[in-house]
Design a protein around this motif. Structure first.
Motif, mmCIF file in Angstrom:
data_model
loop_
_atom_site.group_PDB
_atom_site.id
_atom_site.type_symbol
_atom_site.label_atom_id
_atom_site.label_comp_id
_atom_site.label_asym_id
_atom_site.label_seq_id
_atom_site.Cartn_x
_atom_site.Cartn_y
_atom_site.Cartn_z
ATOM 1 N N LEU A 116 0.822 -1.213 0.000
ATOM 2 C CA LEU A 116 0.000 0.000 0.000
ATOM 3 C C LEU A 116 0.860 1.270 0.000
ATOM 4 N N PRO A 117 1.712 1.443 -0.997
ATOM 5 C CA PRO A 117 2.617 2.593 -0.965
ATOM 6 C C PRO A 117 1.913 3.947 -1.069
ATOM 7 N N LEU A 118 0.818 4.018 -1.797
ATOM 8 C CA LEU A 118 0.113 5.294 -1.925
ATOM 9 C C LEU A 118 -0.598 5.657 -0.624
ATOM 10 N N THR A 119 -1.197 4.679 0.005
ATOM 11 C CA THR A 119 -1.829 4.908 1.300
ATOM 12 C C THR A 119 -0.766 5.245 2.343
ATOM 13 N N ALA A 120 0.387 4.607 2.250
ATOM 14 C CA ALA A 120 1.493 4.915 3.159
ATOM 15 C C ALA A 120 1.947 6.363 2.997
ATOM 16 N N ALA A 162 2.379 11.784 5.248
ATOM 17 C CA ALA A 162 2.016 13.203 5.161
ATOM 18 C C ALA A 162 1.217 13.671 6.379
ATOM 19 N N GLY A 163 0.845 12.738 7.240
ATOM 20 C CA GLY A 163 0.115 13.102 8.451
ATOM 21 C C GLY A 163 -1.386 13.202 8.276
ATOM 22 N N GLU A 164 -1.895 12.728 7.151
ATOM 23 C CA GLU A 164 -3.326 12.812 6.886
ATOM 24 C C GLU A 164 -4.082 11.543 7.280
ATOM 25 N N LEU A 165 -3.367 10.576 7.827
ATOM 26 C CA LEU A 165 -3.949 9.297 8.227
ATOM 27 C C LEU A 165 -3.234 8.838 9.481
ATOM 28 N N ASP A 166 -3.980 8.429 10.500
ATOM 29 C CA ASP A 166 -3.316 7.973 11.717
ATOM 30 C C ASP A 166 -2.931 6.490 11.609
ATOM 31 N N TYR A 167 -2.062 6.081 12.514
ATOM 32 C CA TYR A 167 -1.506 4.729 12.463
ATOM 33 C C TYR A 167 -2.583 3.662 12.628
ATOM 34 N N ALA A 226 -3.367 -2.620 -6.316
ATOM 35 C CA ALA A 226 -2.895 -1.298 -6.718
ATOM 36 C C ALA A 226 -4.072 -0.341 -6.903
ATOM 37 N N ARG A 227 -5.144 -0.837 -7.475
ATOM 38 C CA ARG A 227 -6.337 0.000 -7.678
ATOM 39 C C ARG A 227 -6.977 0.363 -6.335
ATOM 40 N N VAL A 228 -7.076 -0.591 -5.441
ATOM 41 C CA VAL A 228 -7.623 -0.321 -4.107
ATOM 42 C C VAL A 228 -6.737 0.690 -3.381
ATOM 43 N N ASP A 229 -5.429 0.502 -3.447
ATOM 44 C CA ASP A 229 -4.492 1.434 -2.816
ATOM 45 C C ASP A 229 -4.703 2.842 -3.352
ATOM 46 N N GLU A 230 -4.829 2.959 -4.659
ATOM 47 C CA GLU A 230 -5.039 4.265 -5.283
ATOM 48 C C GLU A 230 -6.340 4.906 -4.802
ATOM 49 N N ARG A 231 -7.415 4.143 -4.797
ATOM 50 C CA ARG A 231 -8.720 4.684 -4.390
ATOM 51 C C ARG A 231 -8.730 5.077 -2.929
ATOM 52 N N VAL A 232 -8.131 4.246 -2.082
ATOM 53 C CA VAL A 232 -8.073 4.573 -0.654
ATOM 54 C C VAL A 232 -7.241 5.839 -0.456
ATOM 55 N N ALA A 233 -6.082 5.901 -1.076
ATOM 56 C CA ALA A 233 -5.188 7.053 -0.904
ATOM 57 C C ALA A 233 -5.854 8.362 -1.342
#
Length: 82
Positions: free
Chosen positions: A33-37, A42-47, A67-74
């Motif tokens: 999940l590199p995009l979500t990471a 960036a501080g826009e999502l908590d741990y 990859a698509r899920v990661d993109e949509r979540v991010a």
């Protein structure tokens, strides 16, 4: 990986089990999940929220789907309440 977790745990003064979990989360951030990471960094999502997303996507095996899920979540997670 257990030896690495033991070293990390000792260095951070946390249990080996917790260190193993942190290492696994880092692997998920880098490999799955590199995009979500990036949103997390960036501080826009908590741990805790990242951990929930990681757990909910764990069973996705198809790299293109993941990859698509990661993109949509991010793209959308920044507006979610913590």
């Amino acid at each position: 990986m257990e030896a690495v977790a033991a070293e990390v745990g000792a260095g951070l003064r946390i249990s080996q089990r917790l260190a193993f979990r942190r290492l696994e989360d880092a692997r998920v951030m880098r490999e799955r999940l590199p995009l979500t990471a990036a949103v997390f960094v960036a501080g826009e999502l908590d741990y805790d929220s990242f951990q929930i997303i990681a757990a909910r996507t764990w069973l996705i095996e198809d790299a293109r789907v993941l990859a698509r899920v990661d993109e949509r979540v991010a793209l959308n997670v920044g507006g979610w309440p913590s």
